[in-house]
Design an enzyme around this catalytic site. Structure first.
Site, PDB file in Angstrom:
ATOM      1  N   TYR A  36       0.763  -1.434  -0.092  1.00  0.00           N
ATOM      2  CA  TYR A  36       0.110   0.283   0.008  1.00  0.00           C
ATOM      3  C   TYR A  36       0.743   0.769  -0.282  1.00  0.00           C
ATOM      4  CZ  TYR A  36      -3.593  -3.522   1.349  1.00  0.00           C
ATOM      5  OH  TYR A  36      -4.340  -4.317   1.262  1.00  0.00           O
ATOM      6  N   ARG A  55      -3.158   4.128   4.097  1.00  0.00           N
ATOM      7  CA  ARG A  55      -4.336   3.998   4.788  1.00  0.00           C
ATOM      8  C   ARG A  55      -5.601   4.219   3.567  1.00  0.00           C
ATOM      9  NH1 ARG A  55      -4.671   2.873  10.557  1.00  0.00           N
ATOM     10  NH2 ARG A  55      -2.675   3.073  10.698  1.00  0.00           N
ATOM     11  N   CYS A  73      -7.138  -5.932  -6.391  1.00  0.00           N
ATOM     12  CA  CYS A  73      -6.710  -5.791  -5.109  1.00  0.00           C
ATOM     13  C   CYS A  73      -5.881  -6.849  -3.761  1.00  0.00           C
ATOM     14  CB  CYS A  73      -7.769  -5.105  -4.578  1.00  0.00           C
ATOM     15  SG  CYS A  73      -8.239  -3.481  -4.965  1.00  0.00           S
TER      16      CYS A  73
END
Length: 191
Positions: free
Chosen positions: A120, A134, A151
């Site tokens: 991420y 985040r 994902c």
């Protein structure tokens, strides 16, 4: 505003069920995974509730050839997620969900190869937002086209598997399936 008719169908794959939504020309709009068809349908209706001009209709009987082709290609991709990147070129799709930023995250994931993962924080850096991992994670969670937008390939900086809209066990399974070597099949050649 003119109504847009969308068709949906639930298909079986070896490890779960997939609810697929296309337009009448076979463009993929939505895909969700899960074991309970009734939950998939309720979730789909909630996800589409804000789109007042979209009319969702189940496929009854045989779908037209374009829709049937998309459903079959999605089934093949679901059975062997190593084919996801190949299917990006073969399945027409439209992003109707998501913000501009979420779509940038999804496009970045669509450029990640099978058997590769990305963290991420790296995706956030690639987007010029190095402290926004985040936000990237939330964008992954907002994805409404399961598998097609991979994902499941997004991990924490330490390489740990974190949340997945369709469940962590499914994310683990998909990552494991993608580790097998891909054998080219003549039926999947680009058109």
């Amino acid at each position: 505003m003119k109504n847009i008719y969308l068709l949906y169908s639930i298909i079986d794959v070896s490890y779960t069920k997939a609810l697929i939504v296309t337009n009448t020309h076979g463009s993929l709009y939505y895909a969700s995974l899960g074991d309970k068809p009734e939950v998939l349908i309720v979730t789909m209706k909630k996800d589409f509730a804000r789109f007042k001009n979209y009319v969702l209709q189940p496929i009854v009987g045989k779908a037209n050839s374009e829709v049937s082709e998309t459903l079959e290609k999605f089934r093949l991709m679901a059975e062997d997620p190593r084919l996801i990147n190949t299917m990006h070129k073969q399945i027409p799709y439209e992003f109707i969900f998501g913000t501009e930023l979420q779509r940038k995250v999804w496009n970045q994931l669509m450029n990640t190869n099978a058997s590769e993962t990305v963290c991420y924080s790296q995706m956030a850096s690639n987007l010029g937002m190095p402290k926004s991992s985040r936000v990237v994670g939330a964008a992954c969670g907002a994805n409404k086209i399961a598998l097609f937008v991979p994902c499941h390939r997004a991990l924490t900086k330490s390489g740990q598997i974190s949340g997945y809209r369709w469940g962590v066990p499914l994310k683990q399974r998909l990552l494991k399936l993608e580790q097998k070597p891909l054998q080219k099949e003549s039926s999947l050649k680009e058109k």
